[in-house]
Scaffold this motif. Structure first.
Motif, PDB file in Angstrom:
ATOM      1  N   UNK A  93       0.759  -1.213  -0.051  1.00  0.00           N
ATOM      2  CA  UNK A  93       0.076  -0.149  -0.106  1.00  0.00           C
ATOM      3  C   UNK A  93       1.145   1.168  -0.118  1.00  0.00           C
ATOM      4  N   UNK A  94       0.679   1.976  -0.869  1.00  0.00           N
ATOM      5  CA  UNK A  94       1.442   3.302  -1.053  1.00  0.00           C
ATOM      6  C   UNK A  94       0.957   4.590   0.024  1.00  0.00           C
ATOM      7  N   UNK A  95       1.706   4.959   0.791  1.00  0.00           N
ATOM      8  CA  UNK A  95       1.557   5.992   1.684  1.00  0.00           C
ATOM      9  C   UNK A  95       1.161   7.363   0.781  1.00  0.00           C
ATOM     10  N   UNK A  96       0.411   8.062   1.307  1.00  0.00           N
ATOM     11  CA  UNK A  96      -0.160   9.439   0.655  1.00  0.00           C
ATOM     12  C   UNK A  96       1.030  10.545   0.990  1.00  0.00           C
ATOM     13  N   UNK A  97       1.561  11.160  -0.078  1.00  0.00           N
ATOM     14  CA  UNK A  97       2.634  11.980   0.107  1.00  0.00           C
ATOM     15  C   UNK A  97       2.122  13.258   0.693  1.00  0.00           C
ATOM     16  N   UNK A  98       2.697  13.806   1.522  1.00  0.00           N
ATOM     17  CA  UNK A  98       2.466  15.413   2.167  1.00  0.00           C
ATOM     18  C   UNK A  98       3.078  16.161   1.419  1.00  0.00           C
ATOM     19  N   UNK A  99       2.748  17.319   0.562  1.00  0.00           N
ATOM     20  CA  UNK A  99       3.381  18.051   0.056  1.00  0.00           C
ATOM     21  C   UNK A  99       3.768  19.262   1.134  1.00  0.00           C
ATOM     22  N   UNK A 100       5.051  19.570   1.023  1.00  0.00           N
ATOM     23  CA  UNK A 100       5.670  20.821   2.146  1.00  0.00           C
ATOM     24  C   UNK A 100       6.847  21.515   1.373  1.00  0.00           C
ATOM     25  N   UNK A 101       7.138  22.613   2.132  1.00  0.00           N
ATOM     26  CA  UNK A 101       8.088  23.548   1.628  1.00  0.00           C
ATOM     27  C   UNK A 101       9.268  22.832   2.512  1.00  0.00           C
ATOM     28  N   UNK A 102      10.697  23.399   1.812  1.00  0.00           N
ATOM     29  CA  UNK A 102      11.842  22.844   2.215  1.00  0.00           C
ATOM     30  C   UNK A 102      11.833  23.382   3.895  1.00  0.00           C
ATOM     31  N   UNK A 103      11.528  24.249   4.196  1.00  0.00           N
ATOM     32  CA  UNK A 103      11.430  25.106   5.442  1.00  0.00           C
ATOM     33  C   UNK A 103      10.639  24.289   6.506  1.00  0.00           C
ATOM     34  N   UNK A 104       9.493  23.723   6.062  1.00  0.00           N
ATOM     35  CA  UNK A 104       8.625  23.122   6.837  1.00  0.00           C
ATOM     36  C   UNK A 104       9.330  21.651   7.087  1.00  0.00           C
ATOM     37  N   UNK A 105       9.788  21.162   5.939  1.00  0.00           N
ATOM     38  CA  UNK A 105      10.579  19.749   6.014  1.00  0.00           C
ATOM     39  C   UNK A 105      11.858  20.047   7.335  1.00  0.00           C
ATOM     40  N   UNK A 106      12.524  21.010   7.015  1.00  0.00           N
ATOM     41  CA  UNK A 106      13.626  21.342   7.974  1.00  0.00           C
ATOM     42  C   UNK A 106      13.324  21.457   9.450  1.00  0.00           C
ATOM     43  N   UNK A 107      12.061  22.371   9.517  1.00  0.00           N
ATOM     44  CA  UNK A 107      11.436  22.367  10.774  1.00  0.00           C
ATOM     45  C   UNK A 107      10.982  21.258  11.497  1.00  0.00           C
ATOM     46  N   UNK A 108      10.313  20.347  10.719  1.00  0.00           N
ATOM     47  CA  UNK A 108       9.929  19.146  11.268  1.00  0.00           C
ATOM     48  C   UNK A 108      11.114  18.213  11.916  1.00  0.00           C
ATOM     49  N   UNK A 109      12.152  18.215  10.912  1.00  0.00           N
ATOM     50  CA  UNK A 109      13.493  17.375  11.187  1.00  0.00           C
ATOM     51  C   UNK A 109      13.963  17.742  12.439  1.00  0.00           C
TER      52      UNK A 109
END
Length: 156
Positions: free
Chosen positions: A1-17
């Motif tokens: 089963x393929x997981x749904x992708x979550x579109x986000x900005x690079x800034x948002x990705x970096x903040x989550x990380x």
């Protein structure tokens, strides 16, 4: 089963990380120290401090799992002004009363309304998507419609 992708900005990705790293290191250590202190105090059967520490540990671990899942499913969207406002764009608008507002279009998991970060899926975000300076967009809001003149679109 393929997981749904979550579109986000690079800034948002970096903040989550960054948040994930904090939870895995600093926060885990804080909880561990708190738990150790509660254990040292004695009888664990009646220790509110120990119960609180265990609850904090459980919540922290659940948040870690949630962030790891979001990062795994993240789809970084390139910021490109050539198509008008899109994910990652900072948009300055003027409402019908002449008041200026600043919005940043972000993915659903990056929303922070108090900082002007609105979802690209929200009514205002949808209306602003693709908009260019000089255009007027109409937004259907719960209290009726609102019009915004797009003053500026930038990616910085």
């Amino acid at each position: 089963m393929t997981k749904t992708r979550i579109p986000m900005t690079q800034r948002g990705y970096d903040k989550l990380r960054e948040t994930l790293q904090y939870l895995k290191t600093t926060r885990r250590e804080q909880i561990s120290e708190y738990m150790g202190s509660a254990i040292a105090d004695g009888d664990l059967r009646e220790s509110a401090a120990y119960d609180e520490a265990r609850m904090q540990q459980s919540e922290n671990e659940a948040r870690i799992i949630e962030l790891e899942d979001q990062l795994e499913r993240a789809q970084i969207i390139a910021e490109d002004a050539s198509g008008g406002a899109g994910l990652g764009a900072r948009v300055r608008v003027r409402d019908e009363k002449g008041k200026e507002h600043n919005f940043e279009l972000v993915g659903t998991y990056e929303v922070d309304v108090l900082k002007g970060k609105i979802s690209d899926a929200s009514p205002i975000g949808q209306a602003l998507s693709g908009a260019r300076p000089g255009q007027t967009v109409t937004v259907q809001l719960p209290k009726g419609t609102a019009k915004f003149e797009v003053l500026d679109v930038s990616y910085s």
